[in-house]
Design a protein around this motif. Structure first.
Motif, PDB file in Angstrom:
ATOM      1  N   THR A 131       0.572  -1.090   0.088  1.00 13.09           N
ATOM      2  CA  THR A 131      -0.434   0.130  -0.052  1.00 13.09           C
ATOM      3  C   THR A 131       0.839   1.662   0.015  1.00 13.09           C
ATOM      4  OG1 THR A 131      -2.601  -0.802   1.219  1.00 13.09           O
ATOM      5  CG2 THR A 131      -1.651   1.529   1.516  1.00 13.09           C
ATOM      6  N   ARG A 156      -4.554  -1.705  -2.825  1.00 13.15           N
ATOM      7  CA  ARG A 156      -4.843  -0.926  -1.690  1.00 13.15           C
ATOM      8  C   ARG A 156      -3.954   0.372  -1.877  1.00 13.15           C
ATOM      9  NH1 ARG A 156      -8.409   1.239   1.243  1.00 13.15           N
ATOM     10  NH2 ARG A 156      -9.484  -1.067   1.811  1.00 13.15           N
ATOM     11  N   ASP A 194     -13.309  -0.727  -4.938  1.00 15.72           N
ATOM     12  CA  ASP A 194     -12.604  -1.626  -4.359  1.00 15.72           C
ATOM     13  C   ASP A 194     -11.804  -1.008  -3.199  1.00 15.72           C
ATOM     14  OD1 ASP A 194     -13.884  -2.892  -6.478  1.00 15.72           O
ATOM     15  OD2 ASP A 194     -12.119  -2.516  -8.029  1.00 15.72           O
ATOM     16  N   ARG A 195      -9.909  -0.835  -3.540  1.00 19.20           N
ATOM     17  CA  ARG A 195      -9.228  -0.956  -2.423  1.00 19.20           C
ATOM     18  C   ARG A 195      -8.999   0.332  -3.073  1.00 19.20           C
ATOM     19  NH1 ARG A 195      -5.153  -5.310  -1.222  1.00 19.20           N
ATOM     20  NH2 ARG A 195      -5.297  -4.358   0.576  1.00 19.20           N
ATOM     21  N   GLU A 197      -8.315   4.588  -2.959  1.00 20.37           N
ATOM     22  CA  GLU A 197      -9.071   6.212  -2.138  1.00 20.37           C
ATOM     23  C   GLU A 197      -8.497   7.425  -3.250  1.00 20.37           C
ATOM     24  OE1 GLU A 197      -8.640   6.599   1.856  1.00 20.37           O
ATOM     25  OE2 GLU A 197     -10.124   4.895   2.273  1.00 20.37           O
ATOM     26  N   MET A 369      -6.070   3.705   8.670  1.00 20.75           N
ATOM     27  CA  MET A 369      -6.273   2.408   7.920  1.00 20.75           C
ATOM     28  C   MET A 369      -5.747   1.395   8.933  1.00 20.75           C
ATOM     29  SD  MET A 369      -5.615   3.144   3.562  1.00 20.75           S
ATOM     30  CE  MET A 369      -6.574   4.616   2.917  1.00 20.75           C
ATOM     31  N   ARG A 372      -7.499  -2.127   8.773  1.00 17.24           N
ATOM     32  CA  ARG A 372      -8.156  -3.334   7.878  1.00 17.24           C
ATOM     33  C   ARG A 372      -7.331  -3.486   7.475  1.00 17.24           C
ATOM     34  NH1 ARG A 372     -10.419   1.863   4.468  1.00 17.24           N
ATOM     35  NH2 ARG A 372      -9.946   3.004   6.564  1.00 17.24           N
ATOM     36  N   GLU A 381      -7.431  -7.681   5.434  1.00 14.15           N
ATOM     37  CA  GLU A 381      -7.685  -7.808   4.525  1.00 14.15           C
ATOM     38  C   GLU A 381      -6.007  -8.534   3.893  1.00 14.15           C
ATOM     39  OE1 GLU A 381      -9.987  -3.390   2.677  1.00 14.15           O
ATOM     40  OE2 GLU A 381      -7.379  -3.683   3.039  1.00 14.15           O
ATOM     41  N   ASP A 383      -2.541  -8.995   2.786  1.00 15.41           N
ATOM     42  CA  ASP A 383      -1.435  -8.121   2.410  1.00 15.41           C
ATOM     43  C   ASP A 383      -0.279  -8.411   2.878  1.00 15.41           C
ATOM     44  OD1 ASP A 383      -3.458  -7.565  -0.106  1.00 15.41           O
ATOM     45  OD2 ASP A 383      -3.303  -5.267   0.852  1.00 15.41           O
ATOM     46  N   SER A 427      -3.768  -9.451  -0.997  1.00 14.82           N
ATOM     47  CA  SER A 427      -5.238  -9.632  -1.328  1.00 14.82           C
ATOM     48  C   SER A 427      -5.156 -11.094  -1.671  1.00 14.82           C
ATOM     49  CB  SER A 427      -6.308  -9.362  -2.346  1.00 14.82           C
ATOM     50  OG  SER A 427      -6.633  -7.790  -2.241  1.00 14.82           O
TER      51      SER A 427
END
Ligand code: ZN
Length: 437
Positions: A131, A156, A194-195, A197, A369, A372, A381, A383, A427
């Motif tokens: 991320t 993400r 989805d993931r 922003e 976050m 998550r 999630e 990852d 994922s």
């Protein structure tokens, strides 16, 4: 429920920032661990011998003896600067004008942006970063390309179109209105898809007029769901220039404060030279100061003072990041190593349990976050990064004498790089395997 993927290896994840090496309740370390993934989410994690029958399978990915951690999170990186890294510049403003503002113009071309988006995400995964929050170029299309590529990979990612309406070449400038409109269009199209922003992204006060800063403030008020990213107090010449551009300001931090840009959703890159009044405002507003050690050393900007962040009441939130391309390495391991040296120069210590906390759960918390990503716990999630502590000859030599987890982590951050990343999982799917870049 049956698992869609099952992983085995040594597991490490954090619950909170460790106070030091003896703070064993701050993290989970499982010598022979299992992670069962269902639908991209961790369904179960724990000791292999305790894996529930529902999740048992002979078909699992065996990462022993490697360490599995939550994927690294990079809290400050520039998407259009992958080909700016290693440009021979002295200081920030020379580097921007000579190299960066030239390179970023190429991202007006959607085909170039698309090609680079794919390279960018592959590069992150090759370094174990799953991320990031990224700056695009001024062009809306750069963020379309990056977030589109992230959606197709199930990553993400957060990104924003840079807003910049002065002190940059004409092809790289927008207007207060177009910066506002393009950011709004990006939010409508991508935010929460989805993931991915969208972040409100005024580059920094030096390249925005008062009218544009007003518009950035309006975006922040109208979109409290969005993160905000910009630069603050990196370089002395930059600080003098913004003081001339905003003569009414008490200091650099006051400029962002005036336009309503301080707050718990805002990440400020660098924060090296701020005085006590500025630190007080950082702390009480919940703003995040982002430590970019390789960039700060490369551009000669200065030394990030972690004790200064911890010394405010409450402590000032912070994160750690590569700042590619002012930064010189995509690897969070290399970044932690340089961070250690920056702090050591000031008589401060960066315990490896703290630095690995920061690169995972700590940075996830800086993005808000932490519910998550950043843990290997059920519901999170899926990852991960898989780290090999003997991935080059020097590491293998030193690894022979390693006895504790803290020693191993310190070896990873001191001698490790992308070769230490055996795999990156996004994922629940292996998205990068060493040697298959
Ligand atoms: Zn930056």
């Amino acid at each position: 429920m049956s698992a869609t993927a099952l992983f085995r290896g040594r597991l490490l994840w954090f619950e909170r920032e460790p106070a030091g090496g003896d703070d064993t309740t701050a993290f989970h370390y499982i010598e022979d661990g299992a992670i069962a993934v269902a639908d991209g989410t961790i369904a179960w994690s724990g000791d292999w011998s305790e894996l529930p029958a529902d999740y048992r399978s002979d078909d699992y990915v065996d990462h022993r003896p490697h360490l599995i951690l939550p994927g690294f999170v990079d809290c400050h990186i520039h998407f259009p600067q992958g080909q700016v890294v290693a440009s021979y510049a002295g200081s920030l403003l020379e580097w921007l004008n000579t190299y960066t503002f030239v390179e970023e113009q190429k991202y007006a071309d959607p085909a170039h942006a698309g090609r680079m988006a794919d390279r960018f995400l592959s590069m992150l995964l090759a370094h174990g970063t799953t991320t990031a929050i990224a700056y695009g170029s001024v062009h809306k299309g750069s963020v379309d390309a990056l977030l589109g590529a992230a959606v197709s990979r199930g990553m993400r990612m957060i990104a924003g179109k840079v807003m910049m309406d002065r002190n940059a070449p004409e092809p790289l400038t927008d207007t207060p209105q177009s910066g506002y409109d393009d950011t709004n269009a990006l939010i409508a199209q991508w935010h929460g898809k989805d993931r991915v922003e969208v972040a409100v992204t005024p580059r920094f006060a030096l390249t925005s007029t008062e009218a544009q800063m007003e518009m950035a403030g309006a975006l922040v008020r109208e979109h409290p769901e969005c993160l905000v990213q910009t630069h603050l107090s990196e370089n002395h010449r930059e600080i003098e220039t913004v003081a001339e551009l905003f003569p009414w300001s008490k200091d650099y931090t006051d400029i962002y404060d005036h336009y309503g840009l301080l707050g718990p959703k805002t990440l400020f890159g660098h924060c090296i030279h701020q005085g006590p009044r500025e630190m007080e405002r950082m702390a009480e507003s919940g703003s995040v100061a982002v430590f970019c050690p390789t960039s700060n050393l490369f551009l000669g900007s200065g030394l990030f003072d972690l004790d200064k962040m911890r010394g405010t009441t409450p402590a000032t939130r912070h994160a750690v990041a590569t700042d590619i391309g002012g930064g010189t390495n995509w690897s969070m391991l290399r970044t932690l190593d340089e961070g250690y040296k920056v702090l050591n120069l000031q008589g401060q210590r960066y315990h490896p349990l703290r630095s690995f906390y920061q690169a995972t759960l700590g940075n996830a918390a800086a993005l808000g976050m932490e519910d998550r990503i950043g843990r290997l716990a059920p519901g999170y999630e899926a990852d991960f990064v898989v780290l090999d502590s003997a991935s080059n000859p020097a590491m293998a030599l030193r690894a022979e004498t390693i006895e504790t987890l803290s020693e191993e982590l310190f070896l990873l951050q001191t001698l490790g790089d992308d070769r230490a990343v055996a795999a990156s999982i996004v994922s629940g799917v292996t998205a990068h395997r060493r040697g298959n870049a």
